[in-house]
Design an enzyme around this catalytic site. Structure first.
Site, PDB file in Angstrom:
ATOM      1  N   CYS A   1       0.797  -1.242   0.000  1.00  0.00           N
ATOM      2  CA  CYS A   1       0.000   0.000   0.000  1.00  0.00           C
ATOM      3  C   CYS A   1       0.826   1.288   0.000  1.00  0.00           C
ATOM      4  CB  CYS A   1      -0.979   0.026   1.159  1.00  0.00           C
ATOM      5  SG  CYS A   1      -1.276  -1.522   1.978  1.00  0.00           S
TER       6      CYS A   1
ATOM      7  N   GLN B   1       1.060 -10.988  -2.863  1.00  0.00           N
ATOM      8  CA  GLN B   1      -0.361 -10.652  -2.817  1.00  0.00           C
ATOM      9  C   GLN B   1      -0.847 -10.293  -4.219  1.00  0.00           C
ATOM     10  OE1 GLN B   1       0.082  -7.413   0.068  1.00  0.00           O
ATOM     11  NE2 GLN B   1      -1.115  -8.634   1.504  1.00  0.00           N
TER      12      GLN B   1
ATOM     13  N   LYS C   1     -14.829  -3.177   6.199  1.00  0.00           N
ATOM     14  CA  LYS C   1     -14.375  -4.112   5.170  1.00  0.00           C
ATOM     15  C   LYS C   1     -15.372  -5.234   4.914  1.00  0.00           C
ATOM     16  CE  LYS C   1     -11.714  -6.916   8.369  1.00  0.00           C
ATOM     17  NZ  LYS C   1     -10.607  -7.800   8.574  1.00  0.00           N
TER      18      LYS C   1
ATOM     19  N   HIS D   1      -4.904  -1.343  -5.251  1.00  0.00           N
ATOM     20  CA  HIS D   1      -5.410  -0.223  -4.472  1.00  0.00           C
ATOM     21  C   HIS D   1      -6.178   0.699  -5.389  1.00  0.00           C
ATOM     22  CE1 HIS D   1      -2.172  -1.833  -1.961  1.00  0.00           C
ATOM     23  NE2 HIS D   1      -3.064  -1.616  -1.022  1.00  0.00           N
TER      24      HIS D   1
ATOM     25  N   ARG E   1       7.119 -10.850   5.907  1.00  0.00           N
ATOM     26  CA  ARG E   1       6.812 -10.654   7.318  1.00  0.00           C
ATOM     27  C   ARG E   1       7.409 -11.817   8.094  1.00  0.00           C
ATOM     28  NH1 ARG E   1       0.457  -9.524   6.315  1.00  0.00           N
ATOM     29  NH2 ARG E   1       0.767  -7.953   4.701  1.00  0.00           N
TER      30      ARG E   1
ATOM     31  N   HIS F   1      -8.386  -1.217  -0.471  1.00  0.00           N
ATOM     32  CA  HIS F   1      -7.410  -2.310  -0.631  1.00  0.00           C
ATOM     33  C   HIS F   1      -8.222  -3.538  -1.009  1.00  0.00           C
ATOM     34  CE1 HIS F   1      -4.513  -0.295   2.275  1.00  0.00           C
ATOM     35  NE2 HIS F   1      -5.644   0.206   2.674  1.00  0.00           N
TER      36      HIS F   1
ATOM     37  N   ASP G   1      -2.515  -7.959  -5.202  1.00  0.00           N
ATOM     38  CA  ASP G   1      -2.922  -6.727  -4.540  1.00  0.00           C
ATOM     39  C   ASP G   1      -3.427  -5.695  -5.533  1.00  0.00           C
ATOM     40  OD1 ASP G   1      -3.284  -5.389  -2.231  1.00  0.00           O
ATOM     41  OD2 ASP G   1      -1.158  -5.078  -1.776  1.00  0.00           O
TER      42      ASP G   1
END
Ligand SMILES: [Zn+2]
Ligand SMILES: [Zn+2]
Length: 643
Positions: A335, A382, A470, A386, A364, A516, A384
């Site tokens: 992000c 991910q 969410k 945005h 992580r 997200h 991902d």
């Protein structure tokens, strides 16, 4: 008299001090027979606990998730009782219910428990359960409690942290345990129990503490339920993605590379590429733009985003450079990078929404005990994206994201799912960032979007993150297990932290709303779930090897190569089995490798420019020309996709 509100909204009047059991009796004898636990004002209580004020009451049976929790937690008491009768010097710590079953963490001291002990403990549990002993919960003073557990440093620690006056014990039969409650009425309801396994577990989950033995078990109100569960467990073992992933050559791990860092083998990489292509095409159609960001970022980037605070100390540590004081971090989230991409230009409201997508790899540091195959790893990619939009665009964007997620799930055979809408805590609205008006808008947008898309939805208040509400998708796999997959999350926080803006119709600067979203969650986790859901039998379009050509002797290898190259031109992928083996063995191996199509070629086929086709699971499909086969396979691939 007190007023009791039932889940259907009806209100009944009862004597002060009524119990949940008596309420059940007043409704029907059948319900009274089946009620095992209750929620009074959303707190789990025993069905024998008197109620002294107006309250909402939910009566729970085995069929309720929370009812099962009471059943399993009570079974943990039975487990502890049985363990103590065989290991009188063991020290008990905690024994909660979990999603499936329960465990008890025990310090066995000098002794050890092994598989050989399971059967006698199980028998003892059932023997004790049959005594039909009530679970009796009663208050104990702190000093009394400490005295009773003076030889057990674990319970002593627990009691020390409790307030005097709030401490309760629970006794059934000859066994007593420190417990805050939430039991079934009596023991004989527990009819079947199985100790599943034992594992090491640190006291309070802290590696610096003593290692205890966690005894996992599960119990049921009927023997038949246990039998079914054990069958399911066997099937789950057979489908374990770590096992199938190895057998099919999808991925591996190497201690030398590091724990939790998956290595994708050629077939796994091919599978992953297909998934990425599939999603890329779907995203492109949905108006996404692709961006690429580096694997590391300046520490300040994550201080701005707040991720340093969240992941800094407990994750991979900063990368230093020859430049004094300069520090970079492996990116824990994509992000912040995408915020800076948005910021590279000044936008007008007419330019929005911007939709940036990236297969972004993040890192992580998960505790080593938490690592599990591909589902818990230390580096993962991910799917991902945005989205940056105006408040007015939020509903439409949300609906479009839902459409995309549904298309993706449908094409992969996940038909059974529910969604959870996570909203603000109604009582405590101060803890959320962003204006009340915008929250109202976002929450309504999610609820409306979910309704417009006919999603099966549960609404949870207080589950929203501080920065936005969410929507989560929970899919059920072929074994009926629930997995949390995609998330769509509204965010008011990062656009403020990164001072993002757009110029509105009023010519003023406004802060955009960020969404997200990741339909798969991560490629690693998704492929793990897919492996277990399909047991390795992927839909044809996704099979890393869609065909295998089996020449009946080496004389026909050239013909096999010719066919293979023609199929590749049609984007149909596969391999040739050139081993000097009997065709029967080659077919068996191809079946084991879960390759959908087996193409057998010999003299007859080579002469007539045809192939003999076998479909895994269907058998012989007869002889086809290459054109016929291409049309056949393309039709099957087309049928895999939802329109
Ligand atoms: Zn208890
Ligand atoms: Zn994000």
């Amino acid at each position: 008299m007190i007023n009791i509100t039932l889940p259907d909204g009806s209100v009944r009047e009862y004597e002060n001090g009524i119990t949940a059991y008596q309420i059940a009796q007043s409704i029907s004898e059948g319900l009274a027979r089946n009620v095992i636990s209750a929620l009074v004002d959303n707190t789990q209580v025993e069905i024998t606990t008197p109620i002294y004020k107006d309250a909402t009451v939910q009566l729970l049976t085995w069929n309720d998730e929370v009812g099962k929790k009471a059943f399993w937690h009570s079974s943990a008491h039975l487990l502890a009782q049985a363990i103590m009768s065989f290991f009188p010097n063991a020290k008990l710590t905690i024994g909660p219910a979990i999603e499936k079953g329960f465990y008890y963490d025990v310090d066995f001291g000098e002794e050890t428990i092994s598989d050989k002990d399971f059967e006698k403990i199980e028998a003892k549990i059932i023997e004790n359960a049959k005594k039909k002993s009530e679970f009796k919960l009663y208050p104990v003073s702190k000093s009394e409690a400490l005295e009773l557990y003076k030889d057990n440093e674990f319970k002593t620690e627990l009691i020390s942290n409790l307030e005097d006056g709030s401490i309760t014990f629970c006794t059934h039969d000859d066994f007593t345990d420190l417990c805050r409650g939430g039991h079934i009425p009596e023991t004989s309801i527990v009819k079947a129990v199985k100790i599943l396994n034992v594992a090491g577990a640190y006291w309070r989950g802290n590696e610096k503490n003593k290692q205890l033995t966690r005894v996992y078990a599960i119990s049921f109100p009927k023997q038949k339920d246990l039998t079914e569960y054990l069958e399911l467990l066997e099937e789950a073992k057979r489908r374990d993605h770590r096992k199938i992933g190895k057998e099919l050559g999808i991925f591996t791990f190497s201690d030398k590379v590091g724990a939790g860092l998956p290595l994708w083998l050629p077939k796994g990489a091919a599978l992953r590429k297909k998934l990425e292509n599939f999603l890329s095409i779907a995203q492109k159609k949905a108006g996404y733009e692709f961006v690429i960001s580096p694997h590391i970022g300046h520490k300040n980037l994550y201080i701005t985003s707040g991720h340093y605070e969240k992941y800094g100390a407990d994750s991979f540590q900063a990368i230093k450079t020859p430049h004094e004081g300069e520090e970079f971090l492996l990116k824990p989230m994509n992000c912040p990078h995408h915020c800076e991409i948005y910021k590279s230009q000044q936008w007008s409201y007419k330019d929005l929404p911007k939709r940036y997508a990236e297969f972004g790899t993040v890192y992580r540091y998960e505790q080593s005990g938490e690592l599990h195959g591909l589902t818990r790893v230390r580096g993962f990619t991910q799917d991902d994206a945005h989205l940056f939009c105006t408040p007015d665009q939020l509903l439409n964007e949300f609906e479009k994201v839902i459409d995309l997620v549904l298309y993706v799930f449908g094409s992969l055979g996940f038909e059974d799912f529910i969604t959870q809408v996570s909203l603000r805590d109604k009582e405590n609205r101060e803890k959320y960032i962003g204006s009340d008006e915008n929250w109202e808008k976002a929450e309504n947008a999610i609820i409306t979007a979910a309704k417009n898309k006919n999603l099966k939805t549960v609404v949870e208040y207080g589950e929203a993150a501080f920065y936005g509400p969410k929507l989560d998708f929970m899919v059920k796999d072929a074994l009926g297990r629930s997995w949390q997959l995609g998330t769509i999350q509204v965010d008011y926080n990062l656009p403020i932290r990164f001072e993002l803006s757009y110029v509105g119709a009023d010519n003023e600067r406004h802060t955009p709303i960020m969404i997200h979203r990741a339909p798969f969650g991560s490629m690693e986790r998704f492929i793990a779930i897919l492996l277990e859901h399909t047991a390795g039998d992927f839909p044809l379009w996704l099979s890393p090897e869609q065909f295998i050509i089996l020449p009946i002797s080496e004389k026909y290898t050239d013909y096999a190569k010719k066919i293979s190259s023609i199929l590749e031109v049609h984007d149909i992928n596969g391999v040739i089995d050139e081993r000097n083996e009997k065709t029967g063995k080659k077919i068996r191996d191809a079946e084991l490798n879960k390759i959908p199509y087996m193409l057998i070629v010999g003299e007859k086929e080579a002469e007539s420019e045809t192939i003999s086709v076998r479909r895994r699971g269907e058998g012989d499909l007869g002889t086809m020309t290459l054109e016929e086969f291409v049309a056949h396979i393309q039709a099957e691939i087309k049928s895999n996709f939802k329109n």
